[in-house]
Design a protein around this motif. Structure first.
Motif, PDB file in Angstrom:
ATOM      1  N   HIS A   1       0.831  -1.204   0.000  1.00  0.00           N
ATOM      2  CA  HIS A   1       0.000   0.000   0.000  1.00  0.00           C
ATOM      3  C   HIS A   1       0.868   1.257   0.000  1.00  0.00           C
ATOM      4  O   HIS A   1       0.676   2.159  -0.830  1.00  0.00           O
ATOM      5  CB  HIS A   1      -0.915  -0.021   1.230  1.00  0.00           C
ATOM      6  CG  HIS A   1      -1.766   1.204   1.374  1.00  0.00           C
ATOM      7  ND1 HIS A   1      -3.104   1.220   1.062  1.00  0.00           N
ATOM      8  CD2 HIS A   1      -1.468   2.456   1.821  1.00  0.00           C
ATOM      9  CE1 HIS A   1      -3.598   2.422   1.295  1.00  0.00           C
ATOM     10  NE2 HIS A   1      -2.613   3.193   1.758  1.00  0.00           N
ATOM     11  N   GLU A   2       1.813   1.319   0.919  1.00  0.00           N
ATOM     12  CA  GLU A   2       2.630   2.530   1.039  1.00  0.00           C
ATOM     13  C   GLU A   2       3.545   2.722  -0.168  1.00  0.00           C
ATOM     14  O   GLU A   2       3.770   3.846  -0.615  1.00  0.00           O
ATOM     15  CB  GLU A   2       3.457   2.483   2.328  1.00  0.00           C
ATOM     16  CG  GLU A   2       2.639   2.495   3.601  1.00  0.00           C
ATOM     17  CD  GLU A   2       1.719   3.716   3.694  1.00  0.00           C
ATOM     18  OE1 GLU A   2       2.039   4.756   3.087  1.00  0.00           O
ATOM     19  OE2 GLU A   2       0.679   3.614   4.347  1.00  0.00           O
TER      20      GLU A   2
ATOM     21  N   GLU B   1      -6.106   6.630  -1.623  1.00  0.00           N
ATOM     22  CA  GLU B   1      -6.057   5.518  -0.677  1.00  0.00           C
ATOM     23  C   GLU B   1      -6.690   4.269  -1.288  1.00  0.00           C
ATOM     24  O   GLU B   1      -6.183   3.159  -1.119  1.00  0.00           O
ATOM     25  CB  GLU B   1      -6.775   5.900   0.622  1.00  0.00           C
ATOM     26  CG  GLU B   1      -6.112   7.010   1.414  1.00  0.00           C
ATOM     27  CD  GLU B   1      -4.697   6.671   1.821  1.00  0.00           C
ATOM     28  OE1 GLU B   1      -4.381   5.479   2.045  1.00  0.00           O
ATOM     29  OE2 GLU B   1      -3.877   7.606   1.922  1.00  0.00           O
TER      30      GLU B   1
ATOM     31  N   ALA C   1      -4.191   2.811  -3.711  1.00  0.00           N
ATOM     32  CA  ALA C   1      -3.156   2.042  -3.018  1.00  0.00           C
ATOM     33  C   ALA C   1      -3.717   0.732  -2.465  1.00  0.00           C
ATOM     34  O   ALA C   1      -3.036  -0.299  -2.471  1.00  0.00           O
ATOM     35  CB  ALA C   1      -2.547   2.879  -1.900  1.00  0.00           C
ATOM     36  N   ASP C   2      -4.967   0.759  -1.983  1.00  0.00           N
ATOM     37  CA  ASP C   2      -5.604  -0.478  -1.504  1.00  0.00           C
ATOM     38  C   ASP C   2      -5.713  -1.504  -2.628  1.00  0.00           C
ATOM     39  O   ASP C   2      -5.431  -2.699  -2.436  1.00  0.00           O
ATOM     40  CB  ASP C   2      -7.010  -0.175  -0.960  1.00  0.00           C
ATOM     41  CG  ASP C   2      -6.999   0.547   0.368  1.00  0.00           C
ATOM     42  OD1 ASP C   2      -5.950   0.524   1.046  1.00  0.00           O
ATOM     43  OD2 ASP C   2      -8.029   1.131   0.726  1.00  0.00           O
TER      44      ASP C   2
ATOM     45  N   ALA D   1      -2.433  -3.082  -3.388  1.00  0.00           N
ATOM     46  CA  ALA D   1      -2.099  -4.102  -2.389  1.00  0.00           C
ATOM     47  C   ALA D   1      -2.917  -5.370  -2.629  1.00  0.00           C
ATOM     48  O   ALA D   1      -2.402  -6.488  -2.484  1.00  0.00           O
ATOM     49  CB  ALA D   1      -2.357  -3.558  -0.985  1.00  0.00           C
TER      50      ALA D   1
ATOM     51  N   VAL E   1      -6.802  -7.706   2.585  1.00  0.00           N
ATOM     52  CA  VAL E   1      -6.459  -6.275   2.602  1.00  0.00           C
ATOM     53  C   VAL E   1      -7.493  -5.497   3.403  1.00  0.00           C
ATOM     54  O   VAL E   1      -7.149  -4.635   4.214  1.00  0.00           O
ATOM     55  CB  VAL E   1      -6.360  -5.729   1.160  1.00  0.00           C
ATOM     56  CG1 VAL E   1      -6.098  -4.227   1.184  1.00  0.00           C
ATOM     57  CG2 VAL E   1      -5.255  -6.439   0.389  1.00  0.00           C
TER      58      VAL E   1
ATOM     59  N   VAL F   1      -6.697  -3.253   6.779  1.00  0.00           N
ATOM     60  CA  VAL F   1      -7.046  -1.835   6.931  1.00  0.00           C
ATOM     61  C   VAL F   1      -7.907  -1.628   8.177  1.00  0.00           C
ATOM     62  O   VAL F   1      -7.672  -0.715   8.975  1.00  0.00           O
ATOM     63  CB  VAL F   1      -7.774  -1.325   5.671  1.00  0.00           C
ATOM     64  CG1 VAL F   1      -8.315   0.097   5.898  1.00  0.00           C
ATOM     65  CG2 VAL F   1      -6.846  -1.337   4.464  1.00  0.00           C
TER      66      VAL F   1
ATOM     67  N   PHE G   1      -1.138   5.285   5.916  1.00  0.00           N
ATOM     68  CA  PHE G   1      -1.912   4.082   5.625  1.00  0.00           C
ATOM     69  C   PHE G   1      -3.387   4.273   5.926  1.00  0.00           C
ATOM     70  O   PHE G   1      -4.253   3.725   5.259  1.00  0.00           O
ATOM     71  CB  PHE G   1      -1.343   2.917   6.453  1.00  0.00           C
ATOM     72  CG  PHE G   1      -1.991   1.587   6.171  1.00  0.00           C
ATOM     73  CD1 PHE G   1      -1.974   1.046   4.909  1.00  0.00           C
ATOM     74  CD2 PHE G   1      -2.596   0.868   7.187  1.00  0.00           C
ATOM     75  CE1 PHE G   1      -2.560  -0.180   4.637  1.00  0.00           C
ATOM     76  CE2 PHE G   1      -3.174  -0.366   6.942  1.00  0.00           C
ATOM     77  CZ  PHE G   1      -3.151  -0.885   5.670  1.00  0.00           C
TER      78      PHE G   1
END
Length: 316
Positions: A167-168, A205, A208-209, A212, A222, A226, A247
């Motif tokens: 994610h990051e 976000e 990025a999710d 991942a 995932v 979160v 995150f």
């Protein structure tokens, strides 16, 4: 010019509806591009319209008109009433000041983030800091860094560590901080565009999710990661530095008040991960591009019409 100059000032009224539709129904990567582009184009178009209206007021003053080598406009010639031109001038001044302040503040923030990243010793771009508060964020730089607290590492298990890093690293690889800054610049010039800027902080976000989820092949895992990190962070507020993308949505690129509003919304992200992936939505993308094209063409038409008017009333 009578109609074209006002159209870019009216289109931003669609921002709340457009932001909601694009953020919730469109694939996150495309949604981010559409939202950031909309904020930038509509912000620039509305600022230009204010400038054109203000110019019609300045062109009524003989000495100022002489500087441009044209005859002063009269009330009969002027496409905008004098009070409208004066109001546009005031709004233009405010928009310019806010945009310049934003740019200066953002440049300082990103420069400080890059300096912090360069000073952090890292292994494969990962920095682990001793901190009981569960926190993780991407710090942009050359190169950027992924910073994870020991509290976050203890909160998550081994598989979840991989999800967090994916994610990051997606934030850094896709330069998400640039999308946030672009949307915020448009909103600084025109406050009506703030819904678009807020939507970008959500879609990056989600982007990025989804990265991942693709990397791990398990959307439910995932979503669980979160949610688990969010529950742990409730009791230990994060201290994400300026310029960082966190995150859980702690966006150091935003001001303190904006950051409080932007924490999360984790439930929406979790629900999106538990649902089937969103599609590109060509019709929604085409509609957005049509609005941006309309704003651009209206600005060009208004500029051309004012230029023609000034040439008609006097010699350049």
């Amino acid at each position: 010019m009578h109609f074209a100059v006002y159209l870019p000032l009216l289109l931003p009224l669609l921002a709340p509806l457009g932001a909601r539709l694009i953020a919730e129904r469109c694939e996150p990567r495309l949604a981010t591009w559409l939202l950031a582009a909309s904020a930038l184009v509509l912000g620039a178009a509305s600022t230009l319209s204010l400038g054109l209206l203000a110019l019609t007021g300045l062109a009524r003053v003989p000495r100022l008109a002489a500087l441009g080598h044209w005859a002063p406009l009269t009330a009969h010639d002027d496409p905008a009433a004098l009070p409208v031109a004066l109001a546009a001038g005031l709004l233009l001044g405010g928009a310019t000041v806010m945009a310049v302040r934003f740019l200066l503040r953002r440049v300082r923030t990103l420069a400080a983030a890059a300096l912090d990243a360069a000073c952090m010793p890292a292994r494969d771009g990962l920095v682990v800091v001793e901190d009981e508060a569960p926190d993780a964020f991407a710090l942009p730089g050359l190169p950027g860094r992924v910073v994870v607290s020991t509290g976050m590492l203890r909160t998550l298990d081994g598989d979840e560590h991989g999800i967090l890093l994916a994610h990051e690293r997606a934030h850094l690889t896709a330069h998400h901080y640039a999308f946030v800054a672009t949307a915020q610049l448009g909103a600084a010039a025109n406050p009506l565009l703030r819904p678009l800027a807020r939507a970008v902080t959500y879609t990056i976000e989600r982007w990025a999710d989804e990265n991942a989820a693709t990397a791990t092949g398990d959307r439910r895992k995932v979503a669980r990661t979160v949610g688990k990190a969010a529950l742990a962070a409730r009791h230990h507020p994060g201290r994400t530095p300026g310029g960082a993308l966190g995150f859980l949505g702690f966006l150091g690129l935003l001001g303190r008040r904006e950051r409080r509003r932007t924490i999360g919304p984790v439930p929406r992200r979790v629900a999106a991960l538990l649902a089937p992936p969103l599609t590109l939505r060509p019709a929604l993308a085409a509609g957005t591009l049509a609005v941006l094209a309309t704003a651009t063409l209206a600005s060009a038409e208004a500029t051309h019409d004012l230029h023609a008017l000034l040439r008609a009333v006097g010699t350049w």
